[in-house]
Design an enzyme around this catalytic site. Structure first.
Site, PDB file in Angstrom:
ATOM      1  N   ASP A 671       1.018  -1.092  -0.225  1.00 36.65           N
ATOM      2  CA  ASP A 671       0.018   0.020  -0.232  1.00 36.65           C
ATOM      3  C   ASP A 671       0.942   1.266   0.042  1.00 36.65           C
ATOM      4  OD1 ASP A 671      -2.006  -1.711   0.159  1.00 36.65           O
ATOM      5  OD2 ASP A 671      -2.469  -1.531   2.195  1.00 36.65           O
ATOM      6  N   LYS A 744      -6.229  11.188  11.406  1.00 39.72           N
ATOM      7  CA  LYS A 744      -5.670  10.332  10.347  1.00 39.72           C
ATOM      8  C   LYS A 744      -6.604  10.652   8.979  1.00 39.72           C
ATOM      9  CE  LYS A 744      -4.960   5.785   8.288  1.00 39.72           C
ATOM     10  NZ  LYS A 744      -4.759   4.416   8.474  1.00 39.72           N
ATOM     11  N   ASP A 907      -4.495   2.613  -4.609  1.00 36.97           N
ATOM     12  CA  ASP A 907      -3.267   2.777  -4.066  1.00 36.97           C
ATOM     13  C   ASP A 907      -2.759   1.404  -3.349  1.00 36.97           C
ATOM     14  OD1 ASP A 907      -4.688   3.103  -1.865  1.00 36.97           O
ATOM     15  OD2 ASP A 907      -3.479   4.619  -1.055  1.00 36.97           O
TER      16      ASP A 907
END
Length: 976
Positions: A671, A744, A907
């Site tokens: 990732d 986050k 991703d």
């Protein structure tokens, strides 16, 4: 009867084979010193299942004899009628008769199987000769694929027609999609015709029907209905007329009784008239408005009139007037409504009035013209095929030959290469673009990855479902209890005198109902996943066709079960082809396990060590996943089902005695590290930003979320001593409460254009979880809101302070989009792989008409200007998405050309455990290759070529930093 017996026997064979095999595997793992027993057990599970499947394909495949029973019972709401697996053919056979002959899409005449002769006949009939060049042409898999597509289309059609029949029976035919589309085309002409009629009537004397003492019987006929018609808006009358007439015409297209239609129309107009009168004369106190609201929502005209009459007293309306008013409206509709006759190519009258004779009596009827019926029939077909529940493919998908040709075999299943959401300009760009060959090639390669169902994982997911464990995305079978007034010690909540307590009671009831609605949705979703998994579990391999969104990101077409789904979906999927682990495979599996548990901010060797330290728990989990101790372990993972699948693989590799030769098919992920910021740093060659997101090599992975968190904590410490209490108070509320998880999501979405309000909501959700109602309750609802707004501002400021280069590029892209949108044009650009992209954001012309029979919302984008603000704010994230998709497609092109297996989720790049290092090198190579291109300069050049009027108006390209992109090739934690 013979067929049923065979199916039962086949189900028993399958169930017994799997049961014995899984028991063997479990016993072997419990005695893990005996590697042979475990291996025999695992093989027994697979062989038993495959043997059962080989016994016949017609029965519903079962992993455990009682599983299908559970699958039937829990369809969301407990009282809901159970439905069998739609992919088994059972429900299809029940509903097949619902499809009228004119709508039959039967590519395969026999529902149970497809043979070569039938497929050849259908291919020839449909002119699909190019299918004969498919490598699997003539095989059983090809024929089975043809059958599954045909059944999916017919099943979609049958479901749609079932809804059509239900709607028609209850008199809601005008609400059917195809009829609604017709009515929208009639709307403007009808409003114009009504306005003309009202003008004509207003030229004569019209009594005020709302005035006391006005006797309808003493007024001339035309003026009676004229008085009604001019008292209501033309658009309201148009909506009532179209919906009421078509509701009855759809029920009886050749003999809709004229008098009944006129009476129904007149009653609807009367109800609308009385509702308008109540509002304009302030008579709300004389009627039950709450009841009227419910009846209006239910469109129950008869009961509306009863409530009105009970509140207002005797009405001046009578049967004669209702029919006269209704007849006038029908006449306008008959004169106005037209439909295109496909045979002649001209517009003709859609409806007509005729006389029928029965038992020596004449009766007027409204008749739908043949072109109207043809239009409705074709429309039903169009709508019925909009959402076929397509399964994964059993053979390699067709290569994309154009924007309209690729993936599935049957034309009705193919769809379009891009999900354009109604943007006609994007459709034109895709069809006219001759430079999409590499995009098509990459899509073909991604779709060519063979998958299979991880049968052992499917067994344990089913076991968790059957036992109602409600763990790791498995929803509970039962609803939560909804509080009743008696729970609060009253018979009605209105009896609670304390306003705050009464509101709290209402909230607790609403929360329970909302929870049950969510549970219902989650159950249905889980069952859809399991239905597909059970069906696909019969096959040695299958494929997931892909298409694009408008930015170029790839998405699998089949719903419910794919690699972009939830954790349970990913846990059920594995590559169809396994590879020996080799020298690094077991190491990569252990790193993968640590990543799945969230231990990904340490070095690779430390992740490997993390997993080795938990080896006993891994082995115990693999031997008995649902034991109390095992559940404590693997449910702690961020992605529990994928972690469980990895535990199985690590355990099997160790028990094999020779891990390097152990054949593993589990996808292992790599990732990106805050991938959006990685792309911004590369665009601006930002050294500091690149260090934060691991473009630059480091001994340990850099964590941008932790960096921002520390910056936020430092600012909070300062603000706690600020003189301004508007800053000091919220800062003290959150002091000591900030962790990586709080910031986050906001950091991650900053690069995608998150607004202050969006960031506040994200942070509020995290604060609620830990400190609000669902946490330790140290913060009230109001305090959470205040604290979240403060933290959102602080977090966004911190991101801007740290990622200066990213902020500059983002500001540049926003200004570019604002300049383009200022000319009235949508922002348009071409990706490095040749995909042309246009932002679809336009203003919408909205108009809503509310009546007692229908609420109609009219939305149109045609000829409307672009949404300038949306064009501006959406361009930076859309542009970056188009670049991250380009990176993935470039990687797929090169990596798959070597015969390697590849899958991707934006991703996150997947391959076999033994090939992780090779994929890691390739994705870095392609990233450097992508950003060696002058991307921003190419964008500017293209915009000036497309919009010459922008010459001298575009902002200057931001000054780039000194980052040497070649260092990415040696950065171990760029993707990890």
């Amino acid at each position: 009867q013979v067929l049923q017996q065979q199916q039962q026997q086949q189900g028993d064979v399958r169930a017994n084979g799997v049961s014995e095999g899984v028991n063997g595997a479990v016993n072997g793992h419990r005695h893990h010193h005996d590697a042979g027993a475990a291996s025999v057990g695992v093989n027994g599970a697979t062989n038993g299942y495959n043997g059962g499947v080989a016994g016949g394909m017609l029965g519903v495949p079962s992993l455990g004899r009682d599983f299908d029973e559970h699958l039937l019972v829990h369809m969301g709401k407990q009282q809901q009628t159970a439905r069998p697996n739609p992919y088994s053919g059972m429900l299809y056979k029940e509903k097949a008769e619902l499809v009228p002959e004119g709508l039959r899409m039967t590519f395969v005449r026999v529902a149970e199987a497809a043979n070569q002769a039938t497929v050849e006949e259908e291919v020839e009939r449909l002119g699909l000769d190019y299918l004969r060049s498919h490598p699997d042409w003539g095989s059983e898999s090809f024929n089975r694929q043809w059958f599954l597509e045909s059944r999916a289309v017919e099943f979609s059609c049958a479901n749609y027609m079932d809804k059509v029949n239900q709607g028609t029976r209850r008199g809601a035919g005008s609400e059917l999609p195809v009829v609604s589309r017709l009515l929208m085309s009639w709307y403007k002409p009808m409003v114009s015709a009504m306005e003309k009629l009202q003008d004509d009537l207003a030229a004569t004397w019209v009594p005020d029907l709302r005035k006391e003492g006005t006797e309808f019987e003493r007024v001339e006929f035309a003026n009676v209905y004229g008085a009604v018609l001019v008292s209501l808006p033309a658009n309201v009358l148009a909506i009532i007329a179209m919906h009421d007439v078509m509701a009855m015409v759809v029920q009886r297209p050749q003999r809709a009784n004229f008098n009944q239609i006129a009476h129904k129309l007149g009653s609807s107009v009367q109800a609308e008239f009385e509702m308008q009168r109540i509002k304009t004369e302030g008579l709300q106190h004389r009627v039950q408005m709450s009841l009227l609201g419910k009846l209006t929502k239910a469109k129950d005209v008869r009961k509306i009139l009863k409530v009105v009459q009970r509140g207002l007293g005797r009405t001046q309306w009578n049967e004669k007037l209702r029919v006269q008013v209704g007849a006038a409206l029908v006449r306008v509709l008959l004169e106005t409504a037209t439909v295109r006759d496909e045979a002649s190519g001209v517009s003709v009258q859609a409806l007509s009035r005729k006389m029928m004779y029965k038992d020596q009596k004449s009766m007027g009827v409204v008749v739908a013209s043949d072109p109207l019926l043809d239009t409705i029939t074709r429309g039903h077909l169009d709508f019925s095929l909009l959402d076929p529940k397509l399964l994964p493919m059993l053979i390699r998908p067709l290569q994309w030959r154009s924007a309209d040709e690729g993936n599935y075999l049957a034309p009705s299943s193919v769809g379009f290469v891009m999900r354009v959401h109604g943007c006609r300009e994007q459709v034109t760009l895709c069809r006219d673009n001759k430079g999409m060959e590499r995009v098509f090639d990459a899509l073909d390669l991604i779709a060519s990855t063979p998958w299979k169902i991880n049968l052992r994982m499917l067994y344990w997911v089913q076991e968790a479902w059957k036992k109602d464990l409600a763990i790791a995305d498995i929803p509970a079978h039962r609803d939560v209890d909804v509080p009743t007034p008696s729970d609060f010690g009253v018979e009605s909540l209105d009896e609670i005198l304390d306003a705050d307590k009464r509101v709290e009671a209402w909230r607790s009831i609403a929360k329970a109902k909302r929870t049950n609605m969510n549970l219902h949705s989650l159950r249905c979703d889980m069952i859809n996943k399991l239905h597909v998994a059970v069906e696909m579990g019969q096959h040695e391999c299958f494929f997931l066709p892909h298409n694009l969104d408008f930015r170029g990101r790839t998405y699998p077409v089949p719903p419910h079960l794919n690699q972009m789904g939830s954790d349970v979906c990913r846990g059920l999927l594995t590559f169809a082809e396994g590879k020996p682990l080799g020298g690094r495979g077991l190491y990569n599996l252990r790193v993968h396990l640590a990543n799945l548990f969230g231990a990904n901010k340490i070095t690779f060797d430390e992740r490997d060590q993390w997993s080795q330290e938990r080896n006993d728990q891994v082995m115990a989990t693999a031997s008995d996943p649902l034991s109390e101790e095992s559940l404590k372990f693997w449910l702690e993972a961020d992605d529990p089902w994928q972690a469980l699948a990895t535990c199985f693989e690590i355990s099997d590799a160790i028990l094999s005695g020779d891990p390097e030769t152990y054949v593993c098919s589990l996808p292992v992920h790599q990732d990106g590290s805050c991938n959006g910021l990685q792309h911004y740093a590369a665009l601006g060659l930002d050294v500091i930003g690149g260090e934060q997101v691991n473009l630059v090599p480091g001994e340990k992975p850099s964590d941008p979320y932790t960096t921002v968190m520390k910056r936020v904590i430092a600012l909070v410490e300062q603000d706690c001593e600020d003189d301004d209490e508007d800053i000091r108070i919220p800062a003290r509320l959150v002091k000591g409460k900030i962790d990586r998880k709080v910031v986050k999501q906001t950091v991650m979405t900053t690069v995608y254009g998150v607004t202050l309000i969006g960031a506040k909501d994200q942070i509020a959700n995290r604060l609620h979880e830990k400190f609000g109602d669902t946490g330790d309750k140290t913060l009230t609802e109001e305090e959470v809101s205040v604290a979240a707004l403060y933290l959102a501002k602080t977090t966004l400021k911190s991101v801007g302070d740290i990622f200066v280069g990213a902020r500059d590029v983002m500001d540049y892209l926003r200004e570019v989009a604002s300049t383009v949108a200022g000319t009235g044009e949508a922002v348009k650009w071409t990706t490095p792989l040749g995909l042309q992209v246009i932002q679809p954001y336009k203003d919408e012309k909205r108009h809503e008409v509310k009546t007692v029979v229908q609420r109609v919302r009219l939305v149109s984008r045609e000829g409307m200007p672009v949404k300038k603000q949306k064009q501006k704010t959406a361009f930076p994230p859309n542009f970056v998405h188009s670049l991250d998709s380009t990176h993935l497609l470039m990687t797929a092109l090169e990596y798959c050309s070597r015969g390697k297996t590849f899958a991707g989720v934006h991703d996150s790049y997947w391959t076999h455990a033994c090939d992780v290092d090779e994929l890691a090198a390739e994705l870095r190579e392609q990233f450097v290759k992508l950003y060696t291109l002058p991307i921003l300069e190419n964008l500017e050049e293209e915009l000036l070529r497309e919009y010459p009027q922008l010459e001298g108006k575009l902002p200057p390209i931001p000054r780039k930093g000194d980052l040497d992109l070649n260092v990415v090739k040696s950065s171990p934690y760029f993707f990890s």
